[in-house]
Motif scaffolding. Sequence first.
Motif, PDB file in Angstrom:
ATOM      1  N   SER A 175      -8.581  -1.694  -1.129  1.00 26.78           N
ATOM      2  CA  SER A 175      -9.191  -0.451  -0.932  1.00 26.78           C
ATOM      3  C   SER A 175     -10.450  -0.151  -1.744  1.00 26.78           C
ATOM      4  O   SER A 175     -11.583   0.244  -1.264  1.00 26.78           O
ATOM      5  CB  SER A 175      -8.420   0.834  -1.109  1.00 26.78           C
ATOM      6  N   GLY A 179     -10.979   1.712   9.306  1.00 27.45           N
ATOM      7  CA  GLY A 179     -10.139   1.792   8.091  1.00 27.45           C
ATOM      8  C   GLY A 179     -10.684   2.219   6.701  1.00 27.45           C
ATOM      9  O   GLY A 179     -11.923   2.958   7.089  1.00 27.45           O
ATOM     10  N   VAL A 180     -10.443   1.604   5.898  1.00 27.02           N
ATOM     11  CA  VAL A 180     -11.105   1.998   4.647  1.00 27.02           C
ATOM     12  C   VAL A 180     -12.790   1.915   4.557  1.00 27.02           C
ATOM     13  O   VAL A 180     -13.379   2.669   4.359  1.00 27.02           O
ATOM     14  CB  VAL A 180     -10.565   1.377   3.325  1.00 27.02           C
ATOM     15  N   ARG A 211       0.764  -1.284   0.111  1.00 25.02           N
ATOM     16  CA  ARG A 211      -0.050  -0.124  -0.006  1.00 25.02           C
ATOM     17  C   ARG A 211       0.996   1.137  -0.052  1.00 25.02           C
ATOM     18  O   ARG A 211       0.906   1.956   1.104  1.00 25.02           O
ATOM     19  CB  ARG A 211      -1.047  -0.157   1.176  1.00 25.02           C
ATOM     20  N   GLY A 226       1.083   1.149   8.737  1.00 17.69           N
ATOM     21  CA  GLY A 226      -0.720   2.008   9.156  1.00 17.69           C
ATOM     22  C   GLY A 226      -1.546   0.972   9.344  1.00 17.69           C
ATOM     23  O   GLY A 226      -2.851   1.502   9.713  1.00 17.69           O
ATOM     24  N   SER A 282     -15.842  -3.396  11.220  1.00 19.96           N
ATOM     25  CA  SER A 282     -15.214  -3.726  10.131  1.00 19.96           C
ATOM     26  C   SER A 282     -13.452  -3.999  10.571  1.00 19.96           C
ATOM     27  O   SER A 282     -12.778  -3.758  10.232  1.00 19.96           O
ATOM     28  CB  SER A 282     -15.200  -2.705   9.120  1.00 19.96           C
ATOM     29  N   ALA A 283     -13.646  -4.394  11.999  1.00 22.97           N
ATOM     30  CA  ALA A 283     -12.038  -4.402  12.540  1.00 22.97           C
ATOM     31  C   ALA A 283     -11.401  -5.612  12.370  1.00 22.97           C
ATOM     32  O   ALA A 283     -11.954  -6.680  12.373  1.00 22.97           O
ATOM     33  CB  ALA A 283     -12.299  -4.404  14.150  1.00 22.97           C
ATOM     34  N   GLN A 284     -10.093  -5.263  11.846  1.00 24.47           N
ATOM     35  CA  GLN A 284      -9.358  -6.704  11.258  1.00 24.47           C
ATOM     36  C   GLN A 284      -7.672  -6.137  11.640  1.00 24.47           C
ATOM     37  O   GLN A 284      -7.341  -5.037  11.641  1.00 24.47           O
ATOM     38  CB  GLN A 284      -9.319  -6.408   9.711  1.00 24.47           C
ATOM     39  N   ASP A 328      -4.673  -0.645  -5.645  1.00 19.97           N
ATOM     40  CA  ASP A 328      -5.158  -1.193  -4.466  1.00 19.97           C
ATOM     41  C   ASP A 328      -6.429  -1.658  -4.496  1.00 19.97           C
ATOM     42  O   ASP A 328      -7.466  -0.904  -3.935  1.00 19.97           O
ATOM     43  CB  ASP A 328      -4.880   0.026  -3.412  1.00 19.97           C
ATOM     44  N   ASP A 358     -11.978   2.925  16.893  1.00 19.19           N
ATOM     45  CA  ASP A 358     -10.880   2.021  16.190  1.00 19.19           C
ATOM     46  C   ASP A 358      -9.709   2.382  17.487  1.00 19.19           C
ATOM     47  O   ASP A 358      -9.581   3.152  18.041  1.00 19.19           O
ATOM     48  CB  ASP A 358     -10.272   3.022  14.974  1.00 19.19           C
ATOM     49  N   ARG A 406      -6.538   2.352  16.581  1.00 22.61           N
ATOM     50  CA  ARG A 406      -5.433   3.534  16.204  1.00 22.61           C
ATOM     51  C   ARG A 406      -5.960   4.812  16.510  1.00 22.61           C
ATOM     52  O   ARG A 406      -6.901   5.076  15.807  1.00 22.61           O
ATOM     53  CB  ARG A 406      -5.333   3.317  14.632  1.00 22.61           C
TER      54      ARG A 406
HETATM   55  P1  NAD Z   1      -8.049  -3.299   7.936  1.00 24.51           P
HETATM   56  O1  NAD Z   1      -9.041  -3.771   6.981  1.00 24.51           O
HETATM   57  O2  NAD Z   1      -6.517  -4.226   8.257  1.00 24.51           O
HETATM   58  O3  NAD Z   1      -8.657  -3.090   9.454  1.00 24.51           O
HETATM   59  C1  NAD Z   1      -9.905  -2.228   9.556  1.00 24.51           C
HETATM   60  C2  NAD Z   1      -9.658  -1.643  10.676  1.00 24.51           C
HETATM   61  O4  NAD Z   1      -9.875  -2.104  11.832  1.00 24.51           O
HETATM   62  C3  NAD Z   1      -8.455  -0.776  11.031  1.00 24.51           C
HETATM   63  O5  NAD Z   1      -8.525   0.670  10.974  1.00 24.51           O
HETATM   64  C4  NAD Z   1      -7.832  -1.351  12.231  1.00 24.51           C
HETATM   65  O6  NAD Z   1      -6.911  -0.124  12.615  1.00 24.51           O
HETATM   66  C5  NAD Z   1      -9.281  -1.713  12.906  1.00 24.51           C
HETATM   67  N1  NAD Z   1      -8.880  -2.523  14.068  1.00 24.51           N
HETATM   68  C6  NAD Z   1      -8.050  -3.593  14.147  1.00 24.51           C
HETATM   69  N2  NAD Z   1      -8.173  -3.956  15.532  1.00 24.51           N
HETATM   70  C7  NAD Z   1      -9.127  -3.097  16.154  1.00 24.51           C
HETATM   71  C8  NAD Z   1      -9.677  -3.354  17.541  1.00 24.51           C
HETATM   72  N3  NAD Z   1      -9.225  -4.281  18.268  1.00 24.51           N
HETATM   73  N4  NAD Z   1     -10.602  -2.374  17.693  1.00 24.51           N
HETATM   74  C9  NAD Z   1     -11.139  -1.761  16.948  1.00 24.51           C
HETATM   75  N5  NAD Z   1     -10.354  -1.346  15.651  1.00 24.51           N
HETATM   76  C10 NAD Z   1      -9.679  -2.350  15.224  1.00 24.51           C
HETATM   77  O7  NAD Z   1      -7.565  -1.928   7.608  1.00 24.51           O
HETATM   78  P2  NAD Z   1      -7.712  -0.924   6.112  1.00 24.51           P
HETATM   79  O8  NAD Z   1      -9.216  -0.690   5.960  1.00 24.51           O
HETATM   80  O9  NAD Z   1      -7.232  -2.061   5.043  1.00 24.51           O
HETATM   81  O10 NAD Z   1      -6.553  -0.162   6.337  1.00 24.51           O
HETATM   82  C11 NAD Z   1      -5.749  -0.079   7.219  1.00 24.51           C
HETATM   83  C12 NAD Z   1      -4.708   1.198   7.329  1.00 24.51           C
HETATM   84  O11 NAD Z   1      -4.153   1.331   6.243  1.00 24.51           O
HETATM   85  C13 NAD Z   1      -5.444   2.517   7.449  1.00 24.51           C
HETATM   86  O12 NAD Z   1      -4.720   3.289   8.065  1.00 24.51           O
HETATM   87  C14 NAD Z   1      -5.587   3.045   6.038  1.00 24.51           C
HETATM   88  O13 NAD Z   1      -5.578   4.182   6.248  1.00 24.51           O
HETATM   89  C15 NAD Z   1      -4.197   2.483   5.706  1.00 24.51           C
HETATM   90  N6  NAD Z   1      -4.517   2.503   4.037  1.00 24.51           N
HETATM   91  C16 NAD Z   1      -3.206   3.171   3.437  1.00 24.51           C
HETATM   92  C17 NAD Z   1      -3.329   3.233   2.135  1.00 24.51           C
HETATM   93  C18 NAD Z   1      -2.150   3.742   1.039  1.00 24.51           C
HETATM   94  O14 NAD Z   1      -1.561   4.466   1.609  1.00 24.51           O
HETATM   95  N7  NAD Z   1      -2.065   3.709  -0.095  1.00 24.51           N
HETATM   96  C19 NAD Z   1      -4.421   2.450   1.291  1.00 24.51           C
HETATM   97  C20 NAD Z   1      -5.245   1.814   2.175  1.00 24.51           C
HETATM   98  C21 NAD Z   1      -5.304   1.831   3.643  1.00 24.51           C
END
Ligand code: NAD
Length: 381
Positions: free
Chosen positions: A133, A176-177, A122, A228, A258-260, A130, A197, A199
Amino acid sequence: MQITVLKETEQDELRVALIPESIKKLVGMKATVIIESGAGVDSGANDADYQAAGAAISNDRAALLESADVLVAVNRPSEDAIARMKKGAVLIGFLRPLDEPEKLMPLLDRGVTAFAMELIPRTTRAQSMDALSSMATIVGYKAVLVAATYVPRMFPMLTTAAGTVPPAKVLILGAGVAGLQAIATARRLGAVVEGFDVRAAAGEAVRSLGAKFLEVDLGGLQTEDAGGYAREVTEEVMERSRELIAKQARQTDCIITSAQVPGKRAPLLITEEAVSGMKRGSVIVDLAGSTGGNCAVAKPGETIDRDGVTIMTPLNLAATVPVHASQLYSRNVFSFLSLMVSDGELNLDFNDDIIGPSCAVHQSEAKHPRVQAALSAALSS
Ligand code: NAD
């Protein structure tokens, strides 16, 4: 070089891997593209549209598999399909290399070079590729719409001659996204939204969308890795999170989770007791079903009722918006393919900082260190 797209075979899968717009560009790069007849109909493109873009159409699925130099898919093809592929052929798609590493074995046996869209780094350079996303954006949006049709209230506050209707209260877990898109969509429908979240950095994004950010005491814990992503948090932080969520859940009409944590089971955020404490008619949409779910009573792929609370755990919401999901996915795949195709030939430069890390298996070996680790753990268990 022949690039092939087949009709997806997983149940309820309506997406297609490449749409005519991308095919036109690939043909412009001197690639030969062949599509299985009917592959794009659910995504809004029929055979004539593909032909107009320069693709050939075939009904012979077996021959297509045998002749493909590059097979572009949405989901990992079946074992039977992989067994028909040429040795050394390339496969690109969502392959679930960390969640289901053992299912990569047929690719290793066949000597297929497989690139997983999930492994594309990413980074800024890879942003146009991506696909995680792209799909998460659709999933977050659709989750809110699905929930809104189940909740026995309207989302917006309305002032009518018959009095005022208060807005629905929506809680989004994981910002997240997908979570951020769910927040934006629920806000557009007029709901009062809270986001949570682990984070702390997610707080700013949640607030910028007009939602309240619920904060839990992290006890100084570093919850974000260098990429991230969230790290797995301590049991103490998890317990505090669950208490906070259970308290908020009592006044909430709808929760979308959506927590992962990459490569781990989804964190358990909503306990059975928290569900029992919710109002009749409220709805939970658990988007983490494929990695075990965020809600203790969630049943992946099912919609269940628990004392008047509906818990939905859809596994492929992106496929329910096939036109836009295919459009975005196809553009992501095209960007990725354009790193590898030049003058109609395939050129795999494994030193490239996108091609190298996104390769799951090559020449009958797991290439990616995390895939290697996941595969050896799966094979030894
Ligand atoms: P993901 O699908 O891995 O997780 C979804 C969300 O769940 C995340 O925000 C994570 O912090 C949250 N989470 C994990 N454990 C948790 C808990 N115990 N309680 C509550 N929330 C919890 O994440 P994602 O949507 O794929 O994105 C993750 C990160 O990557 C974000 O910071 C996003 O901004 C970043 N991102 C960056 C780019 C890029 O720079 N190109 C692109 C996409 C995402």
